[in-house]
Design a protein around this motif. Structure first.
Motif, PDB file in Angstrom:
ATOM      1  N   THR A 212      -6.565   7.726 -16.127  1.00  0.00           N
ATOM      2  CA  THR A 212      -6.891   7.833 -14.702  1.00  0.00           C
ATOM      3  C   THR A 212      -6.162   6.751 -13.925  1.00  0.00           C
ATOM      4  OG1 THR A 212      -8.849   6.381 -14.797  1.00  0.00           O
ATOM      5  CG2 THR A 212      -9.178   8.722 -15.296  1.00  0.00           C
ATOM      6  N   ILE A 213      -5.885   7.040 -12.659  1.00  0.00           N
ATOM      7  CA  ILE A 213      -5.150   6.111 -11.797  1.00  0.00           C
ATOM      8  C   ILE A 213      -5.823   6.078 -10.434  1.00  0.00           C
ATOM      9  CG2 ILE A 213      -3.501   7.904 -11.072  1.00  0.00           C
ATOM     10  CD1 ILE A 213      -1.339   5.677 -11.032  1.00  0.00           C
ATOM     11  N   THR A 214      -5.956   4.880  -9.863  1.00  0.00           N
ATOM     12  CA  THR A 214      -6.633   4.755  -8.578  1.00  0.00           C
ATOM     13  C   THR A 214      -6.114   3.546  -7.804  1.00  0.00           C
ATOM     14  OG1 THR A 214      -8.823   4.793  -7.524  1.00  0.00           O
ATOM     15  CG2 THR A 214      -8.544   3.302  -9.377  1.00  0.00           C
ATOM     16  N   HIS A 215      -6.429   3.521  -6.520  1.00  0.00           N
ATOM     17  CA  HIS A 215      -6.064   2.428  -5.620  1.00  0.00           C
ATOM     18  C   HIS A 215      -7.340   1.668  -5.276  1.00  0.00           C
ATOM     19  CE1 HIS A 215      -4.771   0.836  -1.511  1.00  0.00           C
ATOM     20  NE2 HIS A 215      -3.868   0.346  -2.351  1.00  0.00           N
TER      21      HIS A 215
ATOM     22  N   LEU B 158       2.968   9.059 -20.665  1.00  0.00           N
ATOM     23  CA  LEU B 158       2.438   8.334 -19.513  1.00  0.00           C
ATOM     24  C   LEU B 158       3.540   7.553 -18.799  1.00  0.00           C
ATOM     25  CD1 LEU B 158      -0.863   6.934 -21.118  1.00  0.00           C
ATOM     26  CD2 LEU B 158      -0.589   8.990 -19.710  1.00  0.00           C
ATOM     27  N   ILE B 159       4.432   6.975 -19.581  1.00  0.00           N
ATOM     28  CA  ILE B 159       5.566   6.233 -18.995  1.00  0.00           C
ATOM     29  C   ILE B 159       6.447   7.168 -18.174  1.00  0.00           C
ATOM     30  CG2 ILE B 159       7.706   5.030 -19.578  1.00  0.00           C
ATOM     31  CD1 ILE B 159       6.166   3.714 -21.905  1.00  0.00           C
ATOM     32  N   GLN B 160       6.734   8.318 -18.702  1.00  0.00           N
ATOM     33  CA  GLN B 160       7.545   9.294 -17.958  1.00  0.00           C
ATOM     34  C   GLN B 160       6.839   9.730 -16.684  1.00  0.00           C
ATOM     35  OE1 GLN B 160      10.734  10.313 -18.488  1.00  0.00           O
ATOM     36  NE2 GLN B 160      10.715   8.714 -20.071  1.00  0.00           N
ATOM     37  N   ASP B 161       5.525   9.841 -16.741  1.00  0.00           N
ATOM     38  CA  ASP B 161       4.759  10.223 -15.562  1.00  0.00           C
ATOM     39  C   ASP B 161       4.883   9.164 -14.469  1.00  0.00           C
ATOM     40  OD1 ASP B 161       3.098  12.109 -14.261  1.00  0.00           O
ATOM     41  OD2 ASP B 161       1.322  10.964 -14.737  1.00  0.00           O
ATOM     42  N   LEU B 162       4.791   7.883 -14.843  1.00  0.00           N
ATOM     43  CA  LEU B 162       4.918   6.803 -13.875  1.00  0.00           C
ATOM     44  C   LEU B 162       6.330   6.711 -13.307  1.00  0.00           C
ATOM     45  CD1 LEU B 162       2.800   3.988 -15.571  1.00  0.00           C
ATOM     46  CD2 LEU B 162       2.240   5.232 -13.471  1.00  0.00           C
ATOM     47  N   LEU B 163       7.317   7.041 -14.120  1.00  0.00           N
ATOM     48  CA  LEU B 163       8.701   6.974 -13.645  1.00  0.00           C
ATOM     49  C   LEU B 163       8.949   7.914 -12.468  1.00  0.00           C
ATOM     50  CD1 LEU B 163      10.793   6.676 -16.936  1.00  0.00           C
ATOM     51  CD2 LEU B 163      10.737   5.042 -15.034  1.00  0.00           C
ATOM     52  N   THR B 164       8.190   9.010 -12.395  1.00  0.00           N
ATOM     53  CA  THR B 164       8.379   9.943 -11.266  1.00  0.00           C
ATOM     54  C   THR B 164       8.008   9.278  -9.955  1.00  0.00           C
ATOM     55  OG1 THR B 164       6.145  10.855 -11.442  1.00  0.00           O
ATOM     56  CG2 THR B 164       7.867  11.916 -12.748  1.00  0.00           C
TER      57      THR B 164
ATOM     58  N   LYS C 223       0.817  -1.208   0.000  1.00  0.00           N
ATOM     59  CA  LYS C 223       0.000   0.000   0.000  1.00  0.00           C
ATOM     60  C   LYS C 223       0.853   1.261   0.000  1.00  0.00           C
ATOM     61  CE  LYS C 223      -3.476   2.438   2.791  1.00  0.00           C
ATOM     62  NZ  LYS C 223      -4.308   2.378   4.012  1.00  0.00           N
ATOM     63  N   ALA C 224       1.918   1.289   0.755  1.00  0.00           N
ATOM     64  CA  ALA C 224       2.755   2.492   0.828  1.00  0.00           C
ATOM     65  C   ALA C 224       3.322   2.831  -0.545  1.00  0.00           C
ATOM     66  CB  ALA C 224       3.888   2.285   1.829  1.00  0.00           C
ATOM     67  N   ALA C 225       3.785   1.828  -1.272  1.00  0.00           N
ATOM     68  CA  ALA C 225       4.333   2.065  -2.603  1.00  0.00           C
ATOM     69  C   ALA C 225       3.243   2.479  -3.586  1.00  0.00           C
ATOM     70  CB  ALA C 225       5.043   0.813  -3.102  1.00  0.00           C
ATOM     71  N   ALA C 226       2.063   1.861  -3.451  1.00  0.00           N
ATOM     72  CA  ALA C 226       0.950   2.202  -4.345  1.00  0.00           C
ATOM     73  C   ALA C 226       0.515   3.647  -4.150  1.00  0.00           C
ATOM     74  CB  ALA C 226      -0.219   1.251  -4.105  1.00  0.00           C
ATOM     75  N   TRP C 227       0.365   4.051  -2.888  1.00  0.00           N
ATOM     76  CA  TRP C 227      -0.045   5.432  -2.610  1.00  0.00           C
ATOM     77  C   TRP C 227       1.038   6.421  -3.033  1.00  0.00           C
ATOM     78  CZ3 TRP C 227      -3.295   6.687   2.336  1.00  0.00           C
ATOM     79  CH2 TRP C 227      -4.517   5.996   2.257  1.00  0.00           C
ATOM     80  N   ALA C 228       2.295   6.061  -2.840  1.00  0.00           N
ATOM     81  CA  ALA C 228       3.384   6.951  -3.235  1.00  0.00           C
ATOM     82  C   ALA C 228       3.384   7.171  -4.745  1.00  0.00           C
ATOM     83  CB  ALA C 228       4.720   6.381  -2.786  1.00  0.00           C
ATOM     84  N   LEU C 229       3.132   6.106  -5.503  1.00  0.00           N
ATOM     85  CA  LEU C 229       3.079   6.232  -6.954  1.00  0.00           C
ATOM     86  C   LEU C 229       1.910   7.127  -7.376  1.00  0.00           C
ATOM     87  CD1 LEU C 229       3.881   5.444  -9.841  1.00  0.00           C
ATOM     88  CD2 LEU C 229       2.464   3.398  -9.601  1.00  0.00           C
ATOM     89  N   ILE C 230       0.743   6.872  -6.796  1.00  0.00           N
ATOM     90  CA  ILE C 230      -0.446   7.650  -7.152  1.00  0.00           C
ATOM     91  C   ILE C 230      -0.252   9.125  -6.806  1.00  0.00           C
ATOM     92  CG2 ILE C 230      -2.895   7.990  -6.592  1.00  0.00           C
ATOM     93  CD1 ILE C 230      -3.028   4.885  -6.241  1.00  0.00           C
ATOM     94  N   ASP C 231       0.366   9.392  -5.672  1.00  0.00           N
ATOM     95  CA  ASP C 231       0.591  10.779  -5.264  1.00  0.00           C
ATOM     96  C   ASP C 231       1.646  11.479  -6.114  1.00  0.00           C
ATOM     97  OD1 ASP C 231      -1.274  10.426  -3.304  1.00  0.00           O
ATOM     98  OD2 ASP C 231       0.157  10.244  -1.645  1.00  0.00           O
TER      99      ASP C 231
ATOM    100  N   SER D  89      -5.217  -6.790  -3.782  1.00  0.00           N
ATOM    101  CA  SER D  89      -4.224  -6.571  -2.735  1.00  0.00           C
ATOM    102  C   SER D  89      -4.080  -5.087  -2.438  1.00  0.00           C
ATOM    103  CB  SER D  89      -2.869  -7.131  -3.172  1.00  0.00           C
ATOM    104  OG  SER D  89      -2.322  -6.329  -4.215  1.00  0.00           O
ATOM    105  N   ASP D  90      -3.457  -4.777  -1.302  1.00  0.00           N
ATOM    106  CA  ASP D  90      -3.212  -3.382  -0.929  1.00  0.00           C
ATOM    107  C   ASP D  90      -2.170  -2.720  -1.828  1.00  0.00           C
ATOM    108  OD1 ASP D  90      -5.048  -3.464   1.086  1.00  0.00           O
ATOM    109  OD2 ASP D  90      -3.597  -3.826   2.691  1.00  0.00           O
ATOM    110  N   GLY D  91      -1.383  -3.532  -2.531  1.00  0.00           N
ATOM    111  CA  GLY D  91      -0.368  -2.976  -3.417  1.00  0.00           C
ATOM    112  C   GLY D  91      -0.820  -2.810  -4.854  1.00  0.00           C
ATOM    113  N   MET D  92      -2.104  -3.017  -5.100  1.00  0.00           N
ATOM    114  CA  MET D  92      -2.613  -2.957  -6.470  1.00  0.00           C
ATOM    115  C   MET D  92      -2.974  -1.535  -6.878  1.00  0.00           C
ATOM    116  SD  MET D  92      -5.749  -5.085  -8.230  1.00  0.00           S
ATOM    117  CE  MET D  92      -4.759  -6.582  -8.230  1.00  0.00           C
ATOM    118  N   VAL D  93      -2.632  -1.189  -8.096  1.00  0.00           N
ATOM    119  CA  VAL D  93      -2.985   0.088  -8.712  1.00  0.00           C
ATOM    120  C   VAL D  93      -3.699  -0.209 -10.024  1.00  0.00           C
ATOM    121  CG1 VAL D  93      -2.073   2.187  -9.816  1.00  0.00           C
ATOM    122  CG2 VAL D  93      -1.077   1.357  -7.668  1.00  0.00           C
ATOM    123  N   ARG D  94      -4.770   0.525 -10.305  1.00  0.00           N
ATOM    124  CA  ARG D  94      -5.485   0.362 -11.573  1.00  0.00           C
ATOM    125  C   ARG D  94      -5.322   1.614 -12.413  1.00  0.00           C
ATOM    126  NH1 ARG D  94     -11.682   0.965 -11.570  1.00  0.00           N
ATOM    127  NH2 ARG D  94     -11.037   3.081 -12.133  1.00  0.00           N
TER     128      ARG D  94
END
Length: 390
Positions: free
Chosen positions: A343-346, A382-388, A318-326, A366-371
């Motif tokens: 769009t991106i969500t947890h 979009l790839i560059q955005d995720l890399l951040t 979850k921590a990694a998923a939220w960090a990515l989304i933020d 799972s808590d680590g899942m991102v959609r």
């Protein structure tokens, strides 16, 4: 005379359901009116009893809504459609029309969270029970059927794992037990999948998603045969979860570009999924267009494209998923999908947040899942955005 059955779906998306007034307008007309005037008391009586065709009151008859219904029915190869205020109201209308106290539903364990809430919390109040079967386990669907089972319900691909259900095989099981099969076709839309041609009895849509395609309005629909849609229409006439004329007009415009948009969504989603699959921070990617997907072969047979939605699990939970989304700056942090904008969500804390942890675990969320619902932007951006965030 022109036969709609002879036309390609991309032509139907533009031309089916077209009706013109005496003014001869070329674009679909928008009829913003609550009621319609009749010429006499006799005409009113005949229209209210259904002995004369015509429009009465926009809760259940409106020309713009009718045009949308006819066009969607043509795209799904169905005889008739009824439009509703949202995707969830479409599911509710279907259930209220075809179920009664003492009836039983067999549903996929991977359903959208709000659908599970509708079945477990609200239909249960009226004596309708439900059993859940694993989306991909045909023996589980067979074992879950009871003597009072009246409806099998699934969504394929499902949300958010993109599991693919074998529509034809589950239809055979449902019909052998005297039940209807309803398929939520939200992720694919009729541009990529036509469940009625595979044996389903009813198709449900959240038109809010890919059918609109730009995140503008809410809408829903159920498509099927005349005999199965009529009781749903009668429920709509009485209870009123109605699609507004304006929303129907917007959805008509969405249908015109549906085929083109879905091709682009599929291309972008596949490219993004392939990139995600080789990133070291990602434990697993869920996308039917990847050979690593468990139902890849079935998706290739059943669908004409893998769709625009993918999910993945991050190794950091979850921590990694939220960090990515933020961290993302381009993607929109919203639980909606099917938009031109990515769009991106947890899922565990949004779309499926009302489920118990046990229910989420059973559904594989799972808590680590991102959609991600992949839009129409340039994929490298979009790839560059995720890399951040990675």
């Amino acid at each position: 005379m022109l036969n709609l059955n002879d036309l390609h779906p991309e032509t139907l998306a533009v031309r089916a359901g077209t009706m013109r007034s005496e003014f001869g307008e070329h674009s679909d007309a928008l009829y913003l009116t609550s009621s319609f005037v009749v010429g006499s008391a006799e005409e009113a009586a005949l229209k209210f009893t259904g002995q004369m065709p015509g429009y009465i009151y926009s809760r259940f008859t409106n020309p713009t809504v009718a045009a949308f219904e006819q066009r969607l029915a043509a795209l799904e190869c169905g005889e008739r459609a009824v439009a509703t205020a949202s995707g969830m109201s479409a599911i509710l209308a279907l259930c209220m029309a075809h179920l009664k106290s003492g009836d039983h539903i067999v549903a996929s364990s991977g359903l959208f969270g709000a659908t599970i809430q509708l079945f477990n919390t609200y239909l249960a109040k009226f004596g309708v029970t439900v059993s859940y079967a694993a989306q991909t386990d045909l023996s589980a669907w067979e074992a879950a059927a009871q003597t009072n089972t009246k409806l099998f319900f699934l969504e394929t691909p499902n949300n958010p794992l993109t599991e693919i259900a074998d529509i034809a095989a589950i239809a055979e099981i449902a019909h052998r037990h005297g039940a209807l099969l309803a398929v939520d076709n939200c992720f694919c839309s009729p541009a990529l999948q036509q469940p009625l041609k595979l044996g389903a009895d009813l198709v449900v849509h959240s038109a809010t998603k890919f059918i609109d395609g730009q995140g503008r309005v809410l809408g829903g629909a159920v498509v099927g045969s005349h005999i199965l849609i009529e009781p749903i229409y009668l429920f709509l006439r009485t209870a009123g979860p109605t699609l507004s004329a304006f929303n129907a007009w917007v959805l008509l415009k969405g249908l015109e570009t549906l085929g083109l948009r879905m091709k682009a969504h599929c291309e972008n989603a596949l490219k993004l999924a392939q990139w995600l699959e080789v990133q070291p921070q990602i434990a697993r990617v869920y996308y039917p267009g990847l050979p690593s997907h468990p139902q890849y072969d079935l998706a290739q047979r059943q669908q004409t494209g893998a769709g625009g939605v993918l999910s993945f699990e991050l190794k950091g939970g979850k921590a990694a998923a939220w960090a990515l989304i933020d961290a993302v700056q381009l993607m929109s942090r919203t639980a909606n999908l099917g938009d031109t904008r990515t769009t991106i969500t947890h899922p565990a804390t949004t779309s499926h947040g009302r489920l118990t942890p046990e229910a989420r675990a059973a559904a594989g969320i799972s808590d680590g899942m991102v959609r991600i619902s992949v839009g129409l932007e340039y994929t490298d951006d979009l790839i560059q955005d995720l890399l951040t965030g990675l």
